[in-house]
Design a protein around this motif. Structure first.
Motif, mmCIF file in Angstrom:
data_model
loop_
_atom_site.group_PDB
_atom_site.id
_atom_site.type_symbol
_atom_site.label_atom_id
_atom_site.label_comp_id
_atom_site.label_asym_id
_atom_site.label_seq_id
_atom_site.Cartn_x
_atom_site.Cartn_y
_atom_site.Cartn_z
ATOM 1 N N SER A 8 0.816 -1.217 0.000
ATOM 2 C CA SER A 8 0.000 0.000 0.000
ATOM 3 C C SER A 8 0.845 1.261 0.000
ATOM 4 C CB SER A 8 -0.945 0.008 1.206
ATOM 5 O OG SER A 8 -1.778 -1.119 1.179
ATOM 6 N N VAL A 9 1.983 1.226 -0.690
ATOM 7 C CA VAL A 9 2.878 2.364 -0.767
ATOM 8 C C VAL A 9 3.253 2.584 -2.224
ATOM 9 C CG1 VAL A 9 5.110 3.278 -0.055
ATOM 10 C CG2 VAL A 9 3.808 1.853 1.511
ATOM 11 N N ARG A 352 6.701 8.940 7.745
ATOM 12 C CA ARG A 352 6.606 9.915 6.663
ATOM 13 C C ARG A 352 7.054 9.308 5.338
ATOM 14 N NH1 ARG A 352 5.616 14.933 7.959
ATOM 15 N NH2 ARG A 352 6.564 14.782 10.035
ATOM 16 N N TRP A 353 8.053 8.433 5.391
ATOM 17 C CA TRP A 353 8.590 7.829 4.170
ATOM 18 C C TRP A 353 7.657 6.791 3.554
ATOM 19 C CZ3 TRP A 353 13.922 6.940 6.926
ATOM 20 C CH2 TRP A 353 14.574 8.174 7.046
ATOM 21 N N THR A 354 6.617 6.375 4.283
ATOM 22 C CA THR A 354 5.673 5.430 3.681
ATOM 23 C C THR A 354 4.842 6.087 2.587
ATOM 24 O OG1 THR A 354 3.897 5.912 5.276
ATOM 25 C CG2 THR A 354 5.466 4.148 5.853
ATOM 26 N N GLY A 355 4.849 7.410 2.557
ATOM 27 C CA GLY A 355 4.064 8.127 1.556
ATOM 28 C C GLY A 355 2.660 8.451 2.012
ATOM 29 N N SER A 356 2.267 7.968 3.190
ATOM 30 C CA SER A 356 0.949 8.268 3.752
ATOM 31 C C SER A 356 1.065 9.421 4.742
ATOM 32 C CB SER A 356 0.388 7.030 4.464
ATOM 33 O OG SER A 356 0.316 5.931 3.591
ATOM 34 N N SER A 357 -0.076 9.927 5.141
ATOM 35 C CA SER A 357 -0.064 10.920 6.218
ATOM 36 C C SER A 357 0.316 10.222 7.515
ATOM 37 C CB SER A 357 -1.436 11.579 6.349
ATOM 38 O OG SER A 357 -2.384 10.652 6.853
#
Length: 387
Positions: A8-9, A352-357
């Motif tokens: 999911s990234v 933060r690096w997962t790309g999600s909020s």
């Protein structure tokens, strides 16, 4: 070494996260163990992984970290690096006293290297300080930290401010671990010092955008006395957030006649805020100085640098306080306050690096409080950490 896939990234974010996970595992083994070799039951790297994953899951005290590890399923304990012992093959987790004693003794500088497990091409670095209020003991002051945030919200360095001192002498050691050639450093008025500007430009090859307030009365009065109504280099922007409507008007003028080294431009930012619920309006004026020329930093660029610096409050301080209870933490002994704060900062970087909020990433952790942190940090399924 086999690693868990990241789901999911977005692909670019996934590759970047995986590279950070690989670097994390390499550097975990390089942290020096403060204990004598005799009598070690748990390798330092195992204790660090437990503390890091428990922190990500919201278990912030030593006791809570121990409870998190003890509640893990057998396969998750094995994944953490905990090994079966005794005739019955029981997998024991470290207690709160072990975590407190060991992690309070680890040298903070070695742990803070883990903040830089991912390569970040620095454009700007915002330096700002924060007190760990829960670390206050009796008449002793709370531990004070100063951090450096990259333009994407990544905390790339952290330094403890010496007791009975302030942030000013801590800034140079903080930034010395970074390659700042060509990078724009922003800081609040406390760091608007001539010597700081010289170090940034002459020794580090950096640029600066510094705030001017009344702690520098002569400089502040000079900035205030500029005929701003005649300045035509203007940038205006508006935004909405946290229940407020804010409009910022930035004017910039070339100005070399200041008793401050390397200044090429002076800026004035006027911030108009309206609280939407009550209709209350406020107006604030902030002055900035920079060594950047008008060709390099037009009003909209200066406005972006200023906005980026103010973003430290939302991207770092707010998340640490509200999401991870930084101020409420009651860890007080040894290097514990600084090291646990570093663990929180590492966690925020990875989230933060997962790309999600941060909020979405936190919800995923809450749904699987043991597996999700292990996946976040790329803990391998066949982990065998050496002492």
């Amino acid at each position: 070494m086999k690693r868990q896939s990241v789901t999911s990234v977005p692909r670019s974010e996934s590759l970047s996260l995986v590279s950070a996970q690989v670097a994390l595992w390499q550097r975990l083994g390089e942290v020096s163990d403060p204990r004598k070799a005799r009598g070690r039951r748990f390798p330092l790297s195992v204790l660090l992984v437990i503390a890091l994953c428990a922190t990500a899951a919201g278990f912030g005290s030593w006791r809570a970290m121990a409870q998190w590890a003890a509640a893990a399923e057998p396969q998750e304990k094995l994944r953490l690096g905990l090994v079966p012992v005794g005739a019955f093959g029981l997998v024991r987790a470290p207690g709160a006293d072990t975590l407190r004693r060991v992690l309070s003794a680890v040298r903070p500088g070695e742990l803070e290297v883990l903040l830089r497990v991912r390569e970040v091409a620095l454009e700007t670095v915002a330096a700002d300080g924060k007190a760990l209020r829960g670390s206050r003991r009796g008449t002793e002051s709370a531990v004070m930290l100063i951090g450096a945030m990259a333009q994407d919200g990544t905390l790339v360095a952290q330094q403890r401010v010496a007791d009975k001192s302030n942030e000013i002498p801590a800034l140079t050691p903080l930034l010395s671990v970074l390659d700042l050639r060509g990078v724009v450093v922003t800081a609040d008025a406390l760091h608007t010092q001539a010597e700081t500007a010289k170090v940034l430009v002459e020794e580090m090859g950096a640029h600066f955008v510094l705030t001017v307030k009344r702690n520098q009365p002569t400089l502040w009065e000079t900035c205030r006395s500029i005929l701003w109504h005649e300045v035509t280099a203007v940038h205006k922007e508006s935004g909405r957030g946290h229940g407020r409507l804010e409009t910022r008007v930035t004017k910039v003028v070339t100005w070399g006649d200041l008793a401050f080294p390397y200044v090429r431009q002076v800026a004035r930012v006027v911030r108009h805020r309206t609280v939407e619920a009550s209709g209350k309006r406020t107006r604030e004026i902030v002055y900035l100085i920079t060594d950047l020329t008008s060709q390099r930093a037009a009003p909209e660029v200066v406005a972006r640098y200023a906005r980026g610096h103010w973003g430290v409050e939302n991207k770092i301080h707010y998340v640490r306080d509200v999401t991870f209870g930084d101020d409420a933490a009651r860890i007080r002994t040894g290097h514990g306050p600084q090291n646990v704060s570093t663990l929180r900062s590492i966690t925020i970087n990875f989230l933060r690096w997962t790309g999600s909020s941060i909020a979405d990433a936190q919800r995923r952790l809450a749904l699987a409080p043991h597996k999700a942190p292990l996946d976040l940090f790329g803990v391998p399924a066949d982990q065998q950490l050496s002492s």
